[in-house]
Design an enzyme around this catalytic site. Structure first.
Site, PDB file in Angstrom:
ATOM      1  N   ASP A   1       6.133  -0.610  -2.052  1.00  0.00           N
ATOM      2  CA  ASP A   1       4.833  -0.063  -2.454  1.00  0.00           C
ATOM      3  C   ASP A   1       4.021   0.398  -1.246  1.00  0.00           C
ATOM      4  O   ASP A   1       3.951  -0.291  -0.230  1.00  0.00           O
ATOM      5  CB  ASP A   1       4.022  -1.115  -3.209  1.00  0.00           C
TER       6      ASP A   1
ATOM      7  N   HIS B   1       0.694   2.300  -2.012  1.00  0.00           N
ATOM      8  CA  HIS B   1      -0.640   2.157  -2.594  1.00  0.00           C
ATOM      9  C   HIS B   1      -1.757   2.772  -1.752  1.00  0.00           C
ATOM     10  O   HIS B   1      -2.781   2.132  -1.486  1.00  0.00           O
ATOM     11  CB  HIS B   1      -0.945   0.690  -2.881  1.00  0.00           C
TER      12      HIS B   1
ATOM     13  N   ASP C   1       5.103   3.675  -6.386  1.00  0.00           N
ATOM     14  CA  ASP C   1       3.745   3.145  -6.205  1.00  0.00           C
ATOM     15  C   ASP C   1       3.115   3.688  -4.929  1.00  0.00           C
ATOM     16  O   ASP C   1       2.748   2.944  -4.011  1.00  0.00           O
ATOM     17  CB  ASP C   1       3.741   1.612  -6.211  1.00  0.00           C
TER      18      ASP C   1
ATOM     19  N   HIS D   1       2.902   2.974 -11.103  1.00  0.00           N
ATOM     20  CA  HIS D   1       1.616   3.627 -10.859  1.00  0.00           C
ATOM     21  C   HIS D   1       1.739   5.145 -10.818  1.00  0.00           C
ATOM     22  O   HIS D   1       0.716   5.832 -10.733  1.00  0.00           O
ATOM     23  CB  HIS D   1       0.989   3.108  -9.566  1.00  0.00           C
TER      24      HIS D   1
ATOM     25  N   HIS E   1      12.147   0.674  -8.620  1.00  0.00           N
ATOM     26  CA  HIS E   1      10.816   0.139  -8.339  1.00  0.00           C
ATOM     27  C   HIS E   1      10.627  -1.250  -8.931  1.00  0.00           C
ATOM     28  O   HIS E   1      10.262  -2.195  -8.231  1.00  0.00           O
ATOM     29  CB  HIS E   1       9.725   1.054  -8.881  1.00  0.00           C
TER      30      HIS E   1
ATOM     31  N   HIS F   1       7.406  -3.525  -6.284  1.00  0.00           N
ATOM     32  CA  HIS F   1       6.625  -3.918  -7.470  1.00  0.00           C
ATOM     33  C   HIS F   1       5.794  -5.182  -7.326  1.00  0.00           C
ATOM     34  O   HIS F   1       4.848  -5.381  -8.080  1.00  0.00           O
ATOM     35  CB  HIS F   1       7.592  -4.065  -8.647  1.00  0.00           C
TER      36      HIS F   1
END
Length: 454
Positions: free
Chosen positions: A65, A67, A93, A126, A174, A252
């Site tokens: 991830d 983000h 993500d 996401h 993911h 994740h």
């Protein structure tokens, strides 16, 4: 044909300019919505023909991830090397939580356009419209651009692949695996979930959303997520046997050490957003896999000693203006480093590398030098007061580096497990709190957002 080649040349030049702007200033200011749409149009054309399962040949660097934490993404790439010399696999993500989801995604898309055979992008939970509506990406797009662009981004997300194999020995996705996987045909036969509802049922929902069941070995509904399932060790063992694979890599979930090996080292969770949401003290990791399938973890360590709330607005403004880019031609460096972030955000000194068993480590010594205090200056050419103030907050942070001959291959791990399946590897050593920090160029970081799982 000539028109197409000319158009591609123009898009490639646009991508290079965007990458340079993002890496130098952490923003896309100066580029119009039309410029971004041109990139989105091109990347969609590249992603559309790709299957749900993409085949990759090692060596490759696997990212978890991101983000919207642009600075950490750039620091990772600065440490492990960049295309075309290095190959990347991102597990999804890219958006939400952090402040730079737009810049992270455009950077990834531009890299994919420039190095389509070296950069591989998977879809995370996401990258689903319903999710990034609630967790920050839509709000960021409305603030920085407009809602139309947000919709186009989600149209592109729908073209992302779902999982990847590395040498047909490592399976990556993911979320996690599913008991619905009966063979490789189950994965190659999937259709991309271009309609939102397609992400919420069948095999794909598990690949995007599922988590390991660490309490027992049963398959259960994933109550924490409110969707998909929890899978246990037996599902992992059965899948490894069925597909004849050695390892499953997923993302994740935030991990305190940036990564976790589970289920007799057959499942690796990797999370690449250190100091996630600004409130956690977690490390961030990426997995590097060599041509011979040797596995190594590279980790970024967060710094608790620096808080943007302690800087006045004048200092923050000057610090932003004096921000410098990363090296254009980064080289792998496992020496002690220290990264000063812009905008007064949390710092992420590079922790270093170690093998999955962390057999031996070496630590730097504590730096006892007292920095020379210099007066505040608003001159763009002098940033001494800000740097001095940051140095004063340092208490000494550990930098852990592995000895390179201690990295184990997947084949050796399999042999070891075959001999003593009940044996688990010793945990990595705790980094020393007394190691020194050397200065390196500043990079952008994400502000506090949320402490929830990815």
């Amino acid at each position: 044909m000539l028109e197409t080649e000319h158009a591609n040349t123009e898009v490639h030049e646009l991508c290079r300019q965007m990458i340079a702007r993002i890496e130098k200033y952490g923003t896309l200011e100066g580029f119009s919505d039309s410029d971004i749409l041109e990139v989105l149009k091109t990347i969609k054309e590249i992603l559309e023909p790709l299957p749900c399962l993409i085949e990759i040949i090692a060596p490759v660097v696997v990212f978890g991830d991101i983000h919207g934490q642009l600075g950490d993404l750039l620091q990772f790439t600065n440490e492990v090397g960049r295309p075309p010399d290095f190959q990347y696999l991102f597990l999804g993500d890219y958006v939400d939580r952090g402040p730079n989801s737009l810049e992270v995604t455009v950077w990834l898309f531009c890299m994919k356009i420039l190095f389509s055979k070296k950069v591989h992008l998977l879809r995370g939970n996401h990258e689903v419209r319903r999710v990034n509506t609630m967790y920050g990406f839509k709000e960021e797009m409305m603030r920085k651009r407009n809602s139309h662009l947000w919709k186009v981004f989600n149209d592109v997300f729908a073209e992302l692949s779902i999982c990847a194999s590395i040498n047909r020995k490592i399976l990556c996705m993911h979320g996690g695996i599913s008991p619905k996987i009966e063979s490789w045909d189950s994965l190659t036969g999937m259709t991309k979930p271009r309609v939102h509802g397609d992400c919420e049922h069948g095999l794909i929902v598990d690949l995007i959303w599922s988590d390991p069941n660490r309490k027992d070995d049963t398959i259960q509904f994933n109550k924490m997520r409110g969707i998909s399932t929890l899978f246990g060790k037996s599902v992992v063992d059965n899948l490894c046997t069925t597909l004849a694979i050695d390892l499953i890599i997923r993302a994740h979930e935030m991990k305190e050490k940036g990564h976790t090996f589970e289920f007799d080292n057959r499942l690796l969770t990797v999370f690449s957003a250190p100091y996630y949401s600004g409130h956690n003290s977690n490390l961030g990791s990426v997995a590097t896999i060599s041509k011979s399938l040797k596995l190594r973890i590279v980790t970024l360590k967060p710094n608790k000693g620096y808080d943007r709330s302690k800087l006045d607005k004048r200092t923050l403004h000057d610090f932003e203006k004096n921000f410098q880019p990363l090296d254009e031609n980064p080289r792998k460096n496992i020496s002690c480093q220290f990264n000063v972030p812009p905008n007064g955000q949390k710092m992420s000194p590079f922790l270093g590398e170690y093998s999955m068993f962390a057999h031996e480590t070496q630590f730097c010594k504590k730096d006892n030098e007292t920095p020379v205090k210099k007066p505040y200056s608003s001159n763009q050419d002098e940033d001494h007061s800000v740097l001095d103030m940051i140095r004063k907050t340092q208490k000494g942070y550990g930098v852990e580096v592995s000895l390179k001959d201690k990295v184990m291959s997947l084949e050796s791990i399999r042999k070891k497990l075959g001999m003593t399946t009940s044996t688990t590897p010793p945990p990595p050593r705790t980094p020393s709190p007394d190691a020194p920090l050397a200065q390196s160029p500043p990079i952008p970081r994400s502000p506090p957002s949320s402490t929830e799982n990815a």
